[in-house]
Design a protein around this motif. Sequence first.
Motif, mmCIF file in Angstrom:
data_model
loop_
_atom_site.group_PDB
_atom_site.id
_atom_site.type_symbol
_atom_site.label_atom_id
_atom_site.label_comp_id
_atom_site.label_asym_id
_atom_site.label_seq_id
_atom_site.Cartn_x
_atom_site.Cartn_y
_atom_site.Cartn_z
ATOM 1 N N THR A 7 0.831 -1.213 0.000
ATOM 2 C CA THR A 7 0.000 0.000 0.000
ATOM 3 C C THR A 7 0.863 1.260 0.000
ATOM 4 O O THR A 7 0.602 2.208 -0.748
ATOM 5 N N ARG A 8 1.872 1.260 0.846
ATOM 6 C CA ARG A 8 2.738 2.438 0.946
ATOM 7 C C ARG A 8 3.554 2.650 -0.327
ATOM 8 O O ARG A 8 3.764 3.783 -0.757
ATOM 9 N N LYS A 9 3.989 1.574 -0.904
ATOM 10 C CA LYS A 9 4.776 1.691 -2.126
ATOM 11 C C LYS A 9 3.944 2.287 -3.251
ATOM 12 O O LYS A 9 4.417 3.172 -3.986
ATOM 13 N N GLU A 10 2.705 1.841 -3.398
ATOM 14 C CA GLU A 10 1.834 2.379 -4.444
ATOM 15 C C GLU A 10 1.552 3.857 -4.217
ATOM 16 O O GLU A 10 1.583 4.657 -5.158
ATOM 17 N N ARG A 11 1.273 4.213 -2.961
ATOM 18 C CA ARG A 11 1.009 5.622 -2.659
ATOM 19 C C ARG A 11 2.248 6.481 -2.903
ATOM 20 O O ARG A 11 2.164 7.608 -3.434
ATOM 21 N N TYR A 12 3.418 5.972 -2.538
ATOM 22 C CA TYR A 12 4.671 6.719 -2.709
ATOM 23 C C TYR A 12 4.984 6.906 -4.192
ATOM 24 O O TYR A 12 5.403 7.994 -4.613
ATOM 25 N N GLN A 13 4.782 5.868 -4.994
ATOM 26 C CA GLN A 13 5.054 5.970 -6.425
ATOM 27 C C GLN A 13 4.127 6.971 -7.103
ATOM 28 O O GLN A 13 4.560 7.730 -7.983
ATOM 29 N N LYS A 14 2.873 6.989 -6.708
ATOM 30 C CA LYS A 14 1.939 7.970 -7.268
ATOM 31 C C LYS A 14 2.370 9.387 -6.916
ATOM 32 O O LYS A 14 2.298 10.304 -7.746
ATOM 33 N N GLN A 15 2.838 9.576 -5.695
ATOM 34 C CA GLN A 15 3.292 10.900 -5.265
ATOM 35 C C GLN A 15 4.521 11.342 -6.060
ATOM 36 O O GLN A 15 4.614 12.501 -6.492
ATOM 37 N N LYS A 18 3.613 12.318 -9.569
ATOM 38 C CA LYS A 18 2.929 13.612 -9.569
ATOM 39 C C LYS A 18 3.931 14.761 -9.646
ATOM 40 O O LYS A 18 3.768 15.705 -10.435
#
Length: 396
Positions: A7-15, A18
């Motif tokens: 979950t954290r990896k996906e959120r970090y990659q999206k950030q 961006k």
Amino acid sequence: MEEIWKTRKERYQKQQLKYLRYVFNDNFVLALFFLFGGLAYAYADFLKALPLASGHWIFKLTLALVLWLGLFLGKFASLLQEADVVFLSPLDYQMVTYLNLAAKSSLPLALAGQFLVWICALPFIVTAVGFSYGQSLVFLFVTATLKILYHNFALQAHYYPKFQTVTYRWGLRILALAILISFVTFIPLGILLLFGLILVLALSKRQMTKHLFAWNYAVAIEAQRQMGLYRLYNLFTDVPMVKSSVKRRKYLDIFLRGQSPYAYLFVRGFARKEEYANLWLRLTMLTFVITLFIDNGWLAGLIAVLFYYMLALQLLPLSKRYDEIVFTHLYPLDTTVKKKDLTKLLQKVMALSAFIMALGVGLGSQSWAFGGGVLVVLILLNQGLLKHLIARKVGD
């Protein structure tokens, strides 16, 4: 732990994606294209001037230093957050699994960095140091191995307090430099040191779980890593995570005088806001340093013009900085005053940039004719293009 990491990896990659969209905008990509072209041209000229395959000790030491500096690319990313000290502390015994996932995820990017450094150093290895292309693969293997060991060290530092000290970290870095120098000069010694380092880290890893997980260190080191990225992104766009403080310095008021309300606001907004003053200073000095190492006057001048144009575009949002303040609309001032004051301020700071950039071109090409010509072009852009851009921006 696997679900948390995913979950954290996906959120970090999206950030990251961006912010990378703002970093690699059209203007910056174009500037990078000419920058890398100029550096490649200068690198080729530099290699032609070197004695072929001389193997001089200074070339060997330079190679070891370049490969060593490349080891600083790509850090261990745990993605831990401050709240984890409270909410994940009951799962202390599972943190090894979490850190192993973090290491596997961040290691490929770090190894890619080592590969790029090796590719860039390869012509120098063959031309100046005198190794063949096959022998050069040894350096790729050694740097990749050292980077893997670095990641293991970073993982173990979450458990061993002695690994967290500056002395121990720099001791490891100096040992890595000694290994690289040994492989350039006397390979058997380098192999011995490398296997010794592998053995030490392997033995320490077996005893790692007997120590407590250092939550405060883990959160602090990850916050420090991410802040370095955010400061880079902050050069191109606003990043909420980067916060700056403002201090009152009355002795500088003599440099911040304005005759009208807009002049007062713009000059202080430029000086106090990081995204304007720091951006102006960093891009100006970056252009100076780049052009200083390019002996082709035409290429250096083109790079200076591109960076000058990019810097002007980055400073234009200053015109909108005070639009949301209701008093700027209530005060009986025409928009022509706003345009005039903003133009006057930006022309002054951009004229200083033009002088510094032209100085870099002149020193790098060893031709004051090129430097003077670039200065004239930039001054013309300052007087014409800047007014047009500001008129269009303020008129929106």
